[in-house]
Motif scaffolding. Structure first.
Motif, short mmCIF file in Angstrom:
data_model
loop_
_atom_site.label_atom_id
_atom_site.label_comp_id
_atom_site.label_asym_id
_atom_site.label_seq_id
_atom_site.Cartn_x
_atom_site.Cartn_y
_atom_site.Cartn_z
N THR A 177 1.00 8.94 0.07
CA THR A 177 0.66 8.12 -1.08
C THR A 177 1.11 8.81 -2.36
OG1 THR A 177 -1.54 9.13 -1.24
CG2 THR A 177 -1.33 7.11 0.08
N THR A 178 1.32 8.00 -3.39
CA THR A 178 1.68 8.53 -4.70
C THR A 178 0.43 8.70 -5.53
OG1 THR A 178 3.88 7.52 -4.68
CG2 THR A 178 2.96 8.09 -6.82
N ARG A 179 0.29 9.87 -6.13
CA ARG A 179 -0.86 10.14 -6.98
C ARG A 179 -0.38 10.24 -8.42
NH1 ARG A 179 -5.94 14.07 -5.91
NH2 ARG A 179 -6.03 12.59 -4.19
N CYS A 231 -4.62 6.56 -7.28
CA CYS A 231 -3.80 6.47 -6.07
C CYS A 231 -3.29 5.05 -5.83
CB CYS A 231 -4.58 6.97 -4.85
SG CYS A 231 -4.96 8.72 -4.89
N ASP A 232 -3.47 4.16 -6.83
CA ASP A 232 -3.03 2.77 -6.68
C ASP A 232 -2.22 2.32 -7.90
OD1 ASP A 232 -5.06 2.62 -8.52
OD2 ASP A 232 -6.37 1.35 -7.31
N ARG A 233 -1.33 3.20 -8.34
CA ARG A 233 -0.40 2.89 -9.42
C ARG A 233 -1.10 2.58 -10.74
NH1 ARG A 233 4.75 0.86 -7.86
NH2 ARG A 233 4.51 -0.95 -9.21
N SER A 276 -0.75 12.07 3.20
CA SER A 276 -1.06 10.64 3.31
C SER A 276 0.10 9.76 2.92
CB SER A 276 -2.27 10.30 2.42
OG SER A 276 -1.96 10.57 1.05
N SER A 320 8.06 7.21 -11.42
CA SER A 320 7.57 7.25 -10.04
C SER A 320 8.44 8.18 -9.21
CB SER A 320 7.62 5.84 -9.45
OG SER A 320 7.60 5.86 -8.04
N CYS A 332 3.44 12.39 -11.83
CA CYS A 332 3.37 11.68 -10.54
C CYS A 332 3.78 12.63 -9.43
CB CYS A 332 4.31 10.48 -10.53
SG CYS A 332 3.83 9.14 -11.60
N THR A 352 3.76 13.01 -4.81
CA THR A 352 3.51 12.40 -3.51
C THR A 352 2.64 13.33 -2.66
OG1 THR A 352 5.62 11.22 -3.56
CG2 THR A 352 4.57 11.50 -1.42
N ASP A 353 1.56 12.77 -2.16
CA ASP A 353 0.70 13.49 -1.23
C ASP A 353 1.37 13.45 0.14
OD1 ASP A 353 -1.22 14.40 0.52
OD2 ASP A 353 -2.87 13.32 -0.43
#
Length: 311
Positions: free
Chosen positions: A209-211, A225-227, A207, A157, A201, A203-204
């Motif tokens: 958020t982690t992609r 986008c939700d792990r 937003s 991550s 992995c 980071t956007d």
């Protein structure tokens, strides 16, 4: 894009498996390639190569460099049955052996906080995941909840230092660990789209958020986008077959770029994977790539290492 072979294999069956560069590549030009014929090192940004004596005649399947290389000079390489480690940039090596039967390693990753935690993970094709918390001196098996021990790739991550999350792509799907690999659970990755060959992995920034991106063997690229709980195909019109490798590249002050190694060559996306440009069509399917500084290195099975200059 200018391209030339800077390493030629002497045997047609030789193949490159992995590549790594130091975090200070712009200053030292130091990079490594793990091959069937051993481990090679270049100190001139991949323009010329030397085979390192420690791995001579040994199949080397993975290589990784410490994020704190400028201070600790640490390099790690996986050979059959063990992991080599060097604390002087590859001049001298020490072997951490594993119990028989010797595992066949598929990847090595080093913690971004390696200077503090000394943490590494190694994936294998039959024995799951091994970890080291003492800078590669000793290794232990961490497979609780990992029901598929054929692990093809690993990814950390972007918030590893706080969430200790790691993902493992396997022959049958994708697993996630939220405690540094000590315990695993399956994600919602569709099993019918496995195996997972590559992971990345990012980071956007827009937003926050982690992609998570997963490259498959025959179903192209997917994103979550939700792990890893839900997935959507990404750029199915541009990528439909095998995605052998993914790499995130980010220049200072710029948005991240995604590089995807596919059967036809090398693709790049500058918009989080929505659209892709073909950077290079390889003479045959590349097995591994590395973007470092102003060069891209492509490993071509049976041929060698192709060096591309980035404009």
């Amino acid at each position: 894009m200018e391209a030339r072979f800077t390493l030629r294999f002497s045997q047609a069956e030789d193949s490159p498996y992995d590549m790594a560069a130091t975090p200070v590549f712009a200053q030292d030009g130091l990079c490594f390639v793990a091959c069937g014929s051993g481990l090679y090192r270049a100190g001139d940004a991949g323009a010329s190569w030397e085979r390192l004596r420690a791995s001579s005649e040994s199949v080397t399947t993975a290589v990784a460099v410490s994020p704190a290389f400028a201070d600790d000079r640490s390099v790690f390489a996986a050979v059959k049955g063990g992991v080599l480690r060097s604390s002087d940039g590859g001049d001298n090596w020490y072997t951490a052996s594993f119990p028989a039967p010797p595992p066949l390693f598929s990847s090595l990753i080093v913690s971004p906080d390696f200077a503090r935690d000394g943490f590494l993970l190694a994936s294998t094709l039959e024995d799951g995941v091994f970890s080291s918390t003492d800078r590669g001196l000793r290794w232990q098996s961490w497979n609780f909840g990992l029901f598929d021990l054929s692990v093809l790739c690993l990814a950390l991550s972007p918030a590893w230092s706080s969430d200790e999350t790691v993902f493992a792509g396997t022959e049958t799907g994708l697993y996630r660990s939220a405690n540094g690999g000590r315990a695993w659970r399956p994600t919602g990755f569709p099993t019918e789209l496995a195996p997972v060959l590559s992971l990345a992995c990012l980071t956007d920034n827009r937003s926050a958020t982690t992609r998570l991106l997963a490259g498959t063997e025959s179903h192209g690229l997917l994103a979550s986008c939700d792990r890893g709980e839900t997935w959507k195909p990404l750029a199915a019109d541009a990528i439909s077959g095998a995605v052998n490798q993914l790499q995130i590249w980010q220049s200072e002050g710029a948005d991240p770029s995604i590089y995807a190694l596919v059967e036809a060559g090398l693709l790049r996306s500058d918009d989080l994977g929505r659209t892709w440009d073909t950077l290079f069509r390889a003479p045959r399917a590349p097995s591994v790539m590395l973007r470092a500084g102003d060069v891209i290195l492509l490993g071509i099975p049976g041929d060698g290492v192709l060096r591309l200059s980035v404009s």
